[in-house]
Enzyme design. Structure first.
Site, short mmCIF file in Angstrom:
data_model
loop_
_atom_site.label_atom_id
_atom_site.label_comp_id
_atom_site.label_asym_id
_atom_site.label_seq_id
_atom_site.Cartn_x
_atom_site.Cartn_y
_atom_site.Cartn_z
N GLY A 105 0.79 51.48 -7.21
CA GLY A 105 1.07 52.91 -7.14
C GLY A 105 0.20 53.72 -8.05
O GLY A 105 -0.47 53.17 -8.92
N PRO A 106 0.21 55.04 -7.85
CA PRO A 106 -0.64 55.92 -8.67
C PRO A 106 -0.25 55.85 -10.15
O PRO A 106 0.87 55.43 -10.48
CB PRO A 106 -0.35 57.32 -8.12
CG PRO A 106 0.48 57.14 -6.91
CD PRO A 106 1.05 55.78 -6.92
N PRO A 107 -1.16 56.27 -11.03
CA PRO A 107 -0.88 56.23 -12.46
C PRO A 107 0.37 57.05 -12.81
O PRO A 107 0.63 58.08 -12.18
CB PRO A 107 -2.12 56.90 -13.09
CG PRO A 107 -3.17 56.84 -12.06
CD PRO A 107 -2.51 56.79 -10.74
N THR A 109 3.58 56.45 -12.51
CA THR A 109 4.76 56.51 -11.65
C THR A 109 5.90 55.62 -12.17
O THR A 109 6.97 55.60 -11.58
CB THR A 109 4.41 56.10 -10.21
OG1 THR A 109 3.50 55.00 -10.27
CG2 THR A 109 3.78 57.24 -9.45
N GLY A 110 5.63 54.90 -13.25
CA GLY A 110 6.72 54.12 -13.86
C GLY A 110 6.60 52.62 -13.67
O GLY A 110 7.61 51.91 -13.76
N THR A 112 5.03 50.36 -15.59
CA THR A 112 5.31 49.65 -16.85
C THR A 112 6.80 49.71 -17.15
O THR A 112 7.41 48.71 -17.57
CB THR A 112 4.53 50.31 -18.00
OG1 THR A 112 3.18 50.48 -17.58
CG2 THR A 112 4.57 49.48 -19.25
N HIS A 332 -10.83 88.18 -7.77
CA HIS A 332 -10.80 86.83 -7.18
C HIS A 332 -9.35 86.35 -6.99
O HIS A 332 -8.95 85.94 -5.89
CB HIS A 332 -11.57 85.88 -8.12
CG HIS A 332 -11.70 84.48 -7.60
ND1 HIS A 332 -12.88 83.98 -7.10
CD2 HIS A 332 -10.80 83.47 -7.51
CE1 HIS A 332 -12.70 82.72 -6.73
NE2 HIS A 332 -11.43 82.40 -6.97
N GLU A 333 -8.56 86.45 -8.06
CA GLU A 333 -7.17 85.98 -7.96
C GLU A 333 -6.36 86.87 -7.01
O GLU A 333 -5.53 86.38 -6.26
CB GLU A 333 -6.50 85.95 -9.35
CG GLU A 333 -7.15 84.99 -10.34
CD GLU A 333 -7.39 83.60 -9.79
OE1 GLU A 333 -6.58 83.11 -8.98
OE2 GLU A 333 -8.42 82.99 -10.16
N ASP A 408 -12.56 76.06 -5.25
CA ASP A 408 -11.95 76.55 -4.00
C ASP A 408 -12.70 76.00 -2.79
O ASP A 408 -12.10 75.61 -1.79
CB ASP A 408 -12.02 78.08 -3.93
CG ASP A 408 -11.27 78.73 -5.08
OD1 ASP A 408 -10.36 78.09 -5.62
OD2 ASP A 408 -11.59 79.89 -5.41
#
Ligand code: ATP
Length: 491
Positions: A105-107, A109-110, A112, A332-333, A408
């Site tokens: 799984g991705p880093p 995510t639990g 360990t 821009h925002e 973007d």
């Protein structure tokens, strides 16, 4: 020198000294003290020596209740742990023990956390090491470390009076990558071979039952030999948590924190789509730090909202922009926000021109009621319009664009590719690997040009909104949803 000879000589020396009339009492006392100290420190010393730098950690009392949002992974994991809990039944039934489980799984995510919880669940000893710690430039060191790790696991289980041990190896892809795929491959191969030898040596009738738990986010890189039945033959997927999972993780990590009455964890869970457990833990921590900084006794909801931005984008910066830059950032925002509100009413949560991390300003979207995993072509096109809205607004206002739109454009390109690879472009149903990349490139460019035109038309028709939002933003620096809506409605 053998121990017996040393003890014998010591006793002999004592007797000889007594014979000479020397008072040996202080020497005996000193000796006893030395023995007691030696016994006390031996355990800790062994932890340090074993592994030559391999971090052999002592387990903190983590249980499966401390792991949020991973109910499926926990259920699958528990099933595989049965044999550690019922070794006799397993032997009776002639079942081959499970020797290895891989958590994929991705880093953050639990993974360990799950391995630690598995150790307390099965009342096993726990030793851990990371794949990168095994790899040295010197031949043979990695293999030796693997041997030491397994031997330490057995010793630790014995010391703690436990019948099993869990050997946790994080970043398994470094240690267990396909053989021959590394530059200095001889050393990597020897280390992997040693791991396979150790795993092959695990048996039902051993004094200490061993289970190897590996963690990786790159299962595709693993050597097939490692995944063979009898080695790491179970894979448990540890995904990013969904909304319910995020709420549970938030509850776990706010348990020890004084929350104000206005805190709505549900809303925070909703606003953190795509966050890992580690990011949610960091969010809760950051919210507490922000409250403390303001001298508050309790953590109010707004600190969590600010912490979300901090976790995504980084710390607020004191960077001073020039007036022209501020005008550009605000237009821009405003461009992003106006397009977003027009194509999807209710979608803007806030916008700011206060720099944070790498961003000089940003617009935060309102998170939908439910986590969304599927998108139609129209939805993806709308997202592209929002992404392009910033640069288009700059163009309309200043007759030029700036480097501020780089991210973007990357986002727009990725979304356009998503449309193509999902068979929703004019190329029809395709397997992207089979289509010449020039064709995909051409389709992407054509699609983006078309959407850019649409965005320009939309903003052109609503110039008054763009101007109103951008000038307010320039004055007030941050606009929350209510204020933004007020400006849009009165412009
Ligand atoms: P990596 O792949 O980077 O090693 P990982 O998947 O092993 O990451 P952990 O080290 O277990 O992730 O998680 C780091 C910290 O994040 C944990 O100590 C915990 O505080 C928090 N955390 C991560 N996932 C969860 C979860 N599912 N429930 C509760 N806390 C979590």
């Amino acid at each position: 020198m053998p121990k017996e000879v040393m003890i014998g000589s010591g006793v002999g020396l004592m007797l000889f000294m007594i014979f000479l009339g020397i008072n040996v009492f202080p020497i005996i006392l000193f000796g006893l003290l030395a023995v007691v100290l030696f016994i006390m420190f031996e355990g800790q010393l062994q932890d340090k020596i074993a592994g030559f730098g391999t971090s052999v950690k002592t387990i903190e009392p983590v249980t499966f209740d401390d792991v949020g949002g991973q109910d499926t992974a926990i259920a699958e994991f528990k099933e595989a742990l049965e044999f550690l809990l019922k070794p006799l039944e397993i032997v009776k039934m002639g079942i081959r023990p499970i020797k290895g489980i891989i958590l994929v799984g991705p880093p953050g995510t639990g993974k360990t956390l799950l391995a630690k919880a598995a150790a307390s669940y099965t009342k096993s000893a726990f030793v851990a090491a990371s794949g990168s710690e095994f790899i040295e430039m010197y031949a043979g060191v990695g293999a030796k470390r693997v041997r030491q790790l397994f031997s330490e696991a057995r010793k630790k289980a014995k010391r703690e009076g436990k019948s099993g041990a869990i050997v946790f190896i994080d970043e398994l892809e470094i240690l267990g990558a396909k053989r021959g795929s590394h530059h200095s491959h001889m050393e990597y191969d020897q280390t992997l071979n040693q791991l396979l030898v150790e795993m092959d040596g695990i048996s039902n009738d051993a004094e200490t039952m061993l289970l190897v738990v590996g963690a990786t986010n790159r299962a595709d890189m693993l050597d097939p030999a490692i995944l063979r039945p009898g080695r790491f033959d179970r894979q448990v997927i540890v995904n990013l948590p969904d909304k319910k999972g995020r709420l549970k993780i938030l509850m776990i990590h706010t348990q020890n924190k004084p929350l104000a009455d206005d805190v709505c964890l549900e809303d925070i869970a909703k606003a953190t789509f795509g966050f890992s457990g580690a990011q949610i833990e960091s969010l809760a921590n950051e919210a507490a730090i922000l409250a403390l900084r303001d001298g508050e006794q309790r953590i109010a909801h707004r600190y969590f909202v600010e912490a979300i931005d901090k976790v995504i984008l980084g710390e607020k910066l004191d960077r001073r922009l020039s007036d022209e830059e501020l005008q550009r950032v605000s237009i821009h925002e405003a461009g992003h926000a106006v397009v977003s509100e027009l194509v999807k009413p209710g979608s803007v949560s806030s916008l700011t021109i206060v720099p944070r991390g790498q961003a000089l300003g940003f617009m935060r979207k309102n998170t939908p009621e439910h986590d969304q995993y599927l998108y139609t072509r129209q939805e993806l096109e709308e997202q592209i319009m929002v992404a392009l809205g910033g640069a288009v607004a700059e163009d309309m206002n200043f007759g030029s664009r700036s480097t501020g739109a780089r991210n973007d454009f990357e986002q727009a390109w990725t979304l356009a590719k998503d449309i193509i690879t999902s068979g929703m472009s004019t190329l029809g149903v395709i397997a992207v690997t089979e289509v010449p990349s020039e064709l995909v490139f051409k389709e992407c460019t054509a699609m983006l040009k078309n959407i850019e035109e649409k965005t320009t038309n939309l903003l052109d028709d609503n110039r008054h909104l763009l101007q109103a939002v951008s000038s307010r933003l320039l004055e007030e620096e941050t606009l929350e949803r209510a204020r933004f809506l007020d400006i849009i409605q009165t412009a």
